[in-house]
Scaffold this motif. Structure first.
Motif, PDB file in Angstrom:
ATOM      1  N   GLN A 102       0.832  -1.204   0.000  1.00 36.10           N
ATOM      2  CA  GLN A 102       0.000   0.000   0.000  1.00 36.10           C
ATOM      3  C   GLN A 102       0.869   1.258   0.000  1.00 36.10           C
ATOM      4  O   GLN A 102       0.476   2.293  -0.500  1.00 36.10           O
ATOM      5  N   SER A 103       2.062   1.151   0.564  1.00 38.14           N
ATOM      6  CA  SER A 103       2.894   2.346   0.774  1.00 38.14           C
ATOM      7  C   SER A 103       3.858   2.637  -0.379  1.00 38.14           C
ATOM      8  O   SER A 103       4.303   3.758  -0.525  1.00 38.14           O
ATOM      9  N   ARG A 111      -3.128  -3.200  -6.894  1.00 39.33           N
ATOM     10  CA  ARG A 111      -2.587  -3.014  -5.533  1.00 39.33           C
ATOM     11  C   ARG A 111      -3.480  -3.742  -4.527  1.00 39.33           C
ATOM     12  O   ARG A 111      -4.661  -3.385  -4.354  1.00 39.33           O
ATOM     13  N   LYS A 113      -5.664  -5.176  -1.530  1.00 38.41           N
ATOM     14  CA  LYS A 113      -6.372  -4.551  -0.409  1.00 38.41           C
ATOM     15  C   LYS A 113      -6.927  -5.649   0.487  1.00 38.41           C
ATOM     16  O   LYS A 113      -7.421  -6.658  -0.032  1.00 38.41           O
TER      17      LYS A 113
ATOM     18  N   THR B 115      -9.622  -4.543   7.034  1.00 41.16           N
ATOM     19  CA  THR B 115      -8.428  -3.679   7.144  1.00 41.16           C
ATOM     20  C   THR B 115      -7.722  -3.915   8.472  1.00 41.16           C
ATOM     21  O   THR B 115      -6.537  -3.648   8.604  1.00 41.16           O
ATOM     22  N   TYR B 121      -1.484  -1.542   7.033  1.00 41.41           N
ATOM     23  CA  TYR B 121      -2.365  -1.028   5.974  1.00 41.41           C
ATOM     24  C   TYR B 121      -3.313  -0.002   6.600  1.00 41.41           C
ATOM     25  O   TYR B 121      -3.465   1.120   6.117  1.00 41.41           O
TER      26      TYR B 121
END
Lengths: 292, 305
Positions: A102-103, A111, A113, B115, B121
């Motif tokens: 993510q960074s 990407r 998730k 998440t 993240y």
């Protein structure tokens, strides 16, 4: 430099690497890290310096990475046993890489998730997006009742795809007596031409496949309007790369499945080359200053 | 009607049921462990419309009557027999698909809760809402962890990167001798931020802040450390309230337990947003009507991003 996280034997990873080599660009394929791997990883956030990544004795200059293709990540089991150190370490690696990916300012194809799942039946959550672009999702039944399953089969016509709720292969069923129960997702199968369509970087590559979903036949010129709709759908889903299974018939273009981590099995060289080439366009693009 | 998926023995669900009974609001409580024995679920999706039903105890409830869902699936206990483990895995997969696909508000959808499975993240989402986040190192390298410990002058905590085994522990100099164990997998190290802890429950558009005074490293487990803990309901500065709401919305959560610390430097640090907050625990200490806030949020469909 381009990094590919892929299991050994991944054909698409090999294709991309070969094409990168031909262009004189550096590309490394790394197996997804897990318990016992030689992957060394240090990453600080908020980032005062690039992450430190080493694998197999080689150090990777993370600030020089232009692109990352994730073909495989450490895969946590579906039901986790808190007592299993192996499961735990796998989950921790998965969590670490999701955060890092993510960074990074490099291009990361699709990407990753946490929690994203585009497989049916979860794909139903996106049915509005399919409608918007003029594609239909095939009717779906999720049930653990044999009578409900058979009723759905009779309403659908002559065949359904049956996907077990948990692990297991999707099979095509053409006889309602073969529906014996167990929790599953049934997908109505319409009549028409079956296509496996790979969309990547705004380009669509299609192959006609046998209506058993496996047996491959000749290549295909994809109708322009269908290609455009598939590409728009992928944008709406905020992805770069997607595999769709589409049946085109009298009822329109019906989507039977989608995969954001495509198996990428091709039977014609045009699709195979095209997909690898389009991926390289994303991966080898100039670096961005901030994540996508 | 609110559909509740979880065990009555779960303190949050027990409390929610109590409040729904008090408010005379219709609900249906189904324990996922009874799936395929005490209840069955079937649903069909065609052209974006969901049709289906729940069969339970001789009754049939159309899914069209479900106006909102609250879910708290408990992990499968380790001593579960293989047959039951497999059955529960199937149940979770079926419910997961329903919870992702139903158009009604769900507290919380699995994809939004997910998440919390990668804290780093989530930390990047947190930072984007304007909260301060502590300096964090993720590594499986003993030398990097040792250097980080020294750079932070020994004020370091460590915890898991996922939501599994997520207990915060203070790192001490004696831990430097066992950093070789890191080579098995990555660990998250964070600079210890001194200050006052706050747990903010966000329920839709409302917040319920609790201030916690404790000398434990992780106040939730203060009794394990033999430490003290006191909690009281407070008001937050408006800007901090807005950030909590922004964070919960960004994560798509109807209910969230946001862990904050006001540092000695005056900055508000955020550590995580828990998608399964144990609100009943805080409510019993503060008297805040958090469960009512949750019911209102479910009925209004607030917060779902």
């Amino acid at each position: 430099m381009v990094i590919i996280f892929a299991a050994p034997g991944d054909g698409l990873a090999a294709d991309v690497r070969e094409k990168m080599d031909e262009k004189g660009r550096e590309c490394r394929v790394i197996p997804p890290p897990g318990p016992g791997s030689s992957f060394k990883f240090s990453w600080e956030l908020p980032a005062p310096a690039p992450a430190r990544i080493e694998w197999d004795g080689q150090r990777f200059p993370v600030d020089k990475i232009r692109g990352v293709l994730v073909r495989a990540l450490p895969e946590p089991p579906q039901e986790i046993s808190a007592d299993s150190d192996r499961d735990y370490l796998c989950i921790e690696w998965h969590a670490a890489l999701l955060g890092w990916l993510q960074s990074v300012t490099a291009a990361v194809v699709n990407r990753p998730k946490p929690g994203r799942s585009l497989r049916l039946p979860n794909l139903c959550a996106h049915s509005e997006k399919f409608r918007t672009v003029g594609l239909q999702l095939a009717p779906v039944l999720v049930t653990d009742s044999v009578s409900e399953a058979r009723g759905f089969f009779r309403r659908c016509g002559r065949s359904v795809l049956v996907m077990p709720a948990c692990a297991g292969r999707t099979v095509r069923v053409e006889d309602e007596e073969a529906l014996l129960g167990g929790a599953c997702c049934l997908i109505a199968v319409p009549d028409g031409v079956w296509r496996r369509i790979h969309v990547v970087d705004g380009e669509a590559f299609a192959e006609i496949i046998g209506d058993d979903g496996r047996q491959l036949s000749a290549g295909d010129a994809l109708p322009e309007s269908l290609a455009r709709r598939c590409c728009t759908l992928v944008k709406l889903l905020d992805l770069d790369f997607l595999e769709l299974l589409v049946v085109s018939g009298n009822g329109g273009d019906v989507v039977l499945g989608a995969e954001d981590l495509p198996g990428a099995v091709f039977n014609n060289a045009v699709s195979r080359d095209g997909v690898a080439g389009a991926l390289i366009r994303i991966l080898d693009a100039p670096r961005r200053e901030t994540p996508q | 009607m609110i559909l509740i998926l979880g065990a009555l023995g779960d303190s949050g669900i027990g409390h929610l049921v109590h409040r729904l009974l008090d408010r005379k609001h219709r609900f249906l409580l189904l324990d996922p462990r009874d799936h395929a024995r005490g209840f069955e679920m079937s649903w069909e999706m065609e052209r974006g419309d969901m049709v289906g039903c729940l069969r339970h105890g001789g009754a049939v409830t159309p899914l069209a009557e479900v106006g909102a869902v609250y879910v708290h699936l408990l992990p499968v206990p380790d001593n579960t027999e293989e047959e039951n483990r497999s059955r529960l895995a199937t149940t979770h997969a079926l419910l997961h698909a329903y919870l992702e696909s139903t158009p009604v508000p769900v507290c919380n959808r699995p994809s939004c809760s997910a998440t919390n499975f990668s804290k780093t993240y989530q930390q990047q989402v947190i930072a984007a809402t304007g909260f301060a986040v502590p300096r964090t190192l993720v590594t499986n390298q003993p030398d990097a962890a040792g250097d980080f410990f020294e750079q932070c002058q020994g004020r370091v905590i460590y915890k898991s990167l996922s939501s599994i085994r997520s207990i915060v522990r203070r790192m001490t100099r004696s831990d430097l001798g066992r950093l070789d164990l890191l080579s098995g997998g990555p660990t998250q190290f964070q600079e210890w931020v001194p200050g006052t802890d706050f747990r903010v429950h966000v329920m839709g558009a409302r917040v319920y802040p609790t201030e916690i005074a404790s000398d434990a490293t992780d106040y939730r487990y203060s009794n394990r450390e033999g430490a003290t803990r006191t909690m009281r309901g407070v008001l937050l500065p408006e800007e901090v309230t807005k950030r909590c709401l922004k964070l919960s919305f960004a994560l798509g959560l109807i209910a969230a337990g946001v862990d904050l610390r006001r540092g000695l430097d005056g900055r508000w640090y955020c550590f995580e947003a828990n998608p399964n907050p144990a609100f009943a625990f805080y409510e019993q200490f503060t008297g805040q009507r958090i469960a009512d806030g949750l019911i209102d949020a479910l009925l209004d469909g607030q917060g779902q991003g």
